[in-house]
Design an enzyme around this catalytic site. Structure first.
Site, PDB file in Angstrom:
ATOM      1  N   TYR A 279       0.873  -1.176   0.000  1.00 50.10           N
ATOM      2  CA  TYR A 279       0.000   0.000   0.000  1.00 50.10           C
ATOM      3  C   TYR A 279       0.914   1.231   0.000  1.00 50.10           C
ATOM      4  O   TYR A 279       2.038   1.185  -0.480  1.00 50.10           O
ATOM      5  CB  TYR A 279      -0.954  -0.068   1.196  1.00 50.10           C
TER       6      TYR A 279
ATOM      7  N   LYS B 132     -20.946 -20.230  -8.575  1.00 55.85           N
ATOM      8  CA  LYS B 132     -20.223 -20.139  -9.842  1.00 55.85           C
ATOM      9  C   LYS B 132     -18.785 -19.678  -9.598  1.00 55.85           C
ATOM     10  O   LYS B 132     -17.830 -20.198 -10.192  1.00 55.85           O
ATOM     11  CB  LYS B 132     -20.933 -19.137 -10.755  1.00 55.85           C
TER      12      LYS B 132
ATOM     13  N   GLU C 236     -24.562 -14.031 -16.329  1.00 58.20           N
ATOM     14  CA  GLU C 236     -25.221 -15.212 -15.781  1.00 58.20           C
ATOM     15  C   GLU C 236     -26.685 -14.930 -15.448  1.00 58.20           C
ATOM     16  O   GLU C 236     -27.017 -13.871 -14.886  1.00 58.20           O
ATOM     17  CB  GLU C 236     -24.496 -15.658 -14.501  1.00 58.20           C
ATOM     18  N   ASP C 237     -27.540 -15.886 -15.803  1.00 59.78           N
ATOM     19  CA  ASP C 237     -28.944 -15.897 -15.376  1.00 59.78           C
ATOM     20  C   ASP C 237     -29.659 -14.581 -15.663  1.00 59.78           C
ATOM     21  O   ASP C 237     -30.252 -13.964 -14.775  1.00 59.78           O
ATOM     22  CB  ASP C 237     -29.040 -16.263 -13.886  1.00 59.78           C
TER      23      ASP C 237
ATOM     24  N   ASP D  65     -24.767 -19.202 -19.798  1.00 58.01           N
ATOM     25  CA  ASP D  65     -26.030 -19.872 -20.128  1.00 58.01           C
ATOM     26  C   ASP D  65     -26.139 -20.130 -21.627  1.00 58.01           C
ATOM     27  O   ASP D  65     -26.817 -21.069 -22.050  1.00 58.01           O
ATOM     28  CB  ASP D  65     -27.224 -19.029 -19.665  1.00 58.01           C
TER      29      ASP D  65
ATOM     30  N   GLY E 147     -34.876 -21.033 -25.294  1.00 57.47           N
ATOM     31  CA  GLY E 147     -34.278 -19.965 -24.505  1.00 57.47           C
ATOM     32  C   GLY E 147     -32.839 -19.726 -24.917  1.00 57.47           C
ATOM     33  O   GLY E 147     -32.356 -20.248 -25.931  1.00 57.47           O
ATOM     34  N   ALA E 148     -32.139 -18.943 -24.100  1.00 54.81           N
ATOM     35  CA  ALA E 148     -30.759 -18.571 -24.410  1.00 54.81           C
ATOM     36  C   ALA E 148     -29.885 -19.797 -24.619  1.00 54.81           C
ATOM     37  O   ALA E 148     -29.044 -19.833 -25.532  1.00 54.81           O
ATOM     38  CB  ALA E 148     -30.198 -17.708 -23.287  1.00 54.81           C
ATOM     39  N   ALA E 149     -30.080 -20.823 -23.786  1.00 58.47           N
ATOM     40  CA  ALA E 149     -29.227 -22.013 -23.867  1.00 58.47           C
ATOM     41  C   ALA E 149     -29.416 -22.745 -25.185  1.00 58.47           C
ATOM     42  O   ALA E 149     -28.449 -22.999 -25.916  1.00 58.47           O
ATOM     43  CB  ALA E 149     -29.516 -22.941 -22.695  1.00 58.47           C
TER      44      ALA E 149
ATOM     45  N   ASN F  53     -32.736 -27.604 -14.846  1.00 58.79           N
ATOM     46  CA  ASN F  53     -32.286 -27.610 -13.455  1.00 58.79           C
ATOM     47  C   ASN F  53     -33.305 -26.909 -12.563  1.00 58.79           C
ATOM     48  O   ASN F  53     -33.950 -25.967 -12.992  1.00 58.79           O
ATOM     49  CB  ASN F  53     -30.930 -26.895 -13.336  1.00 58.79           C
TER      50      ASN F  53
ATOM     51  N   ASN G 130     -22.314 -27.035 -17.457  1.00 59.75           N
ATOM     52  CA  ASN G 130     -21.305 -26.019 -17.729  1.00 59.75           C
ATOM     53  C   ASN G 130     -20.078 -26.136 -16.835  1.00 59.75           C
ATOM     54  O   ASN G 130     -19.022 -25.599 -17.158  1.00 59.75           O
ATOM     55  CB  ASN G 130     -21.901 -24.611 -17.518  1.00 59.75           C
TER      56      ASN G 130
END
Length: 518
Positions: free
Chosen positions: A53, A108, A150-151, A176, A210-212, A312, A343
């Site tokens: 520092y 995650k 994510e999500d 995802d 969906g996105a997946a 899931n 994943n």
């Protein structure tokens, strides 16, 4: 009680499936979170604070000011990934909000560190506005090596990813989408080998849009599947050229409308049942089950079908039901069933390789390279209907995956570090990941990470045992190292044997109790 042949009953399988959720309610409050900040530099005494520092830190700051690229030498930026979410589409729970989504993002981050040696940490964003979300990520990127989105609910997740990939100077990844696509492709490659089919010839039903599944289908089409032979199902049925409801919002649902044009060459209509009829492969990432997909629909597929049921936390149907209905290969997104297509075997290694060569982005070609290497790891161990994917226990999968991604980034000209071979990256990634795992092992052994009731702490790593022995007396030197090398494996083996015996006793007691109840 088990079946007469010793296999577990359906009731026992269901109980096992729900057990992790019960355990989570005990262990999350026990630890009050799963990650924390720790040090990577030495603190020999309080004088070192003047180095790390003020006043010492001013010199690295000015060095970075003169050459911004030096930030990767003086800081941890190059190994830092933020897991950023607004909590609008969390697992199978939907829009539960940023606070409720935090346990998932912490989980995650844990996987990033333990499996990939990447310092991940969660950032929960309290906005549903995609423009504000995009602006937030762009503002915090100077302190990050990469971003894991994510999500995030659709369709905004597509625009957020596309915009940030275009405008950010660091790699931005939506797990995802890209992560799920990578591991699903790897599983499909090996499943097709098990049943002896060619990807160019199979009919695939994508259940859920969906996105997946949008990203999964894009990667699978890039790898050689024929879109015209495939069917995509959303909540209102099979996509086809006559879907006027999607046409009306095609500016917002770009990918869906595109799939209405290029998939389903037969122009079938209907729902999941009609989409599965005669299909060779089912790839479902839709509404959690277990009654989303019925046995009769699997029976109506082509002989020996491949069935991926990856919702899931509960898959679209139980895997044993899919097997009973005739599926040759069944995969889920869960680690407690065979063939986990999740994943967790993808993103830690993919980001490890991306960060190690400082790639500017993560391309589809890098994802395909990772998928091919994932498939090879499983194939090297021997493929069968219940073993098409490597697992998180397969130690070598993450360094090999990292190397495949790094080499593809160098090949595509998007890596800033190019003086690296496949073998060198495997060695570097292995060392980084081993350090991350070793630190956790030693923290548990020393009690800095307390063990839950009934769990045994592991033995310290060999490195820790050698350090402790040397600290007890410098005279020991090389003799101590040799002794630890000899004793260490035996000590661990003995500890493992003791744990196995304890587990067997506990299981015997449990069965005896069940017999008494019966």
């Amino acid at each position: 009680m088990p079946n007469e042949d010793g296999t577990p009953t359906v009731e026992e399988l269901k109980a096992k499936a729900y057990q992790p959720m019960e355990d989570a309610m005990k262990l999350h409050p026990f630890y009050k979170g799963k990650i924390e900040t720790t040090l990577k530099c030495c603190v020999r005494d309080f004088q070192d604070f003047g180095i790390w520092y003020t006043p010492g830190v001013s010199k690295p700051c000015l060095d970075i000011k003169d050459d911004p690229e030096k930030v990767y030498e003086h800081t941890n930026k190059g190994n830092t990934v933020a897991v950023i979410s607004d909590g609008t589409r969390v697992l199978g729970m939907g829009d539960i909000g940023p606070k409720a989504g935090l346990p998932v993002m912490e989980g995650k981050s844990l996987l990033y560190k333990y499996l990939g040696g990447v310092d991940g940490f969660p950032l929960m964003v309290n906005t549903k506005d995609p423009d504000k979300f995009i602006e937030f990520v762009k503002l915090v990127q100077p302190g990050l090596g990469g971003v894991n989105l994510e999500d995030i609910s659709q369709p905004k997740c597509f625009r957020i990813l596309d915009t940030l990939r275009e405008e950010c100077e660091i790699p931005v990844w939506h797990d995802d989408q890209q992560g799920t696509a990578c591991v699903t492709l790897a599983g499909l490659v090996n499943a097709l080998k098990v049943v002896g089919r060619d990807i160019a010839e199979v009919k695939i039903a994508f259940i859920g849009s969906g996105a997946a599944n949008v990203a999964i289908s894009r990667l699978i089409f890039s790898f050689g599947a024929d879109p015209a032979k495939c069917r995509v199902v959303d909540s209102k049925g099979i996509l086809h050229k006559g879907r006027s409801d999607i046409e009306a919002v095609k500016a917002e649902w770009v990918d869906k409308w595109k799939y209405c044009q290029i998939t389903n060459g037969e122009q079938l209509s209907g729902g999941i049942a009609e989409a599965l009829k005669g299909a060779d492969v089912c790839i479902a990432l839709s509404k959690q089950g277990p009654d989303t997909i019925e046995k009769d629909w699997i029976r109506a597929m082509a002989p020996d079908p491949i069935v991926f049921i990856c919702a899931n936390p509960i898959p679209e149907m139980w895997p044993w039901d899919a097997k009973e209905a005739g599926a040759a290969v069944v995969a889920t997104g869960r680690s407690d069933f065979p063939n986990q297509v999740n994943n967790s075997v993808g993103f830690p290694g993919i980001f490890r390789g991306t960060l190690d060569v400082r790639a500017r982005t993560i391309t589809d070609e890098m994802c395909i390279a990772a998928a091919v290497e994932l498939a090879k790891v499983a194939e090297d161990k021997g493929l069968n209907a219940d073993c098409i994917m490597p697992t998180m226990d397969d130690w070598e999968v993450f360094p090999r995956e990292a190397a495949a991604v790094a080499m593809k980034a160098i090949e595509q000209g998007i890596a800033l570090r190019t003086d690296l071979t496949f073998e060198q990256e495997v060695a570097e990634a292995t060392a980084i990941i081993a350090r991350a795992r070793g630190m956790v092992q030693d923290a548990m052994a020393a009690g800095y990470i307390p063990m839950p009731e009934g769990s045994r702490a592991p033995a310290p790593t060999r490195a820790a045992m050698k350090a402790a022995a040397r600290g007890a007396g410098d005279y020991a030197g090389e003799a101590v190292d040799k002794a630890v090398d000899a004793i260490g494996p035996a000590a661990q083996k003995a500890a493992d044997a003791a744990q196995t015996a304890a587990d067997r006793v506990a299981e015997a007691i449990k069965r005896a109790t069940e017999r008494k109840k019966d």
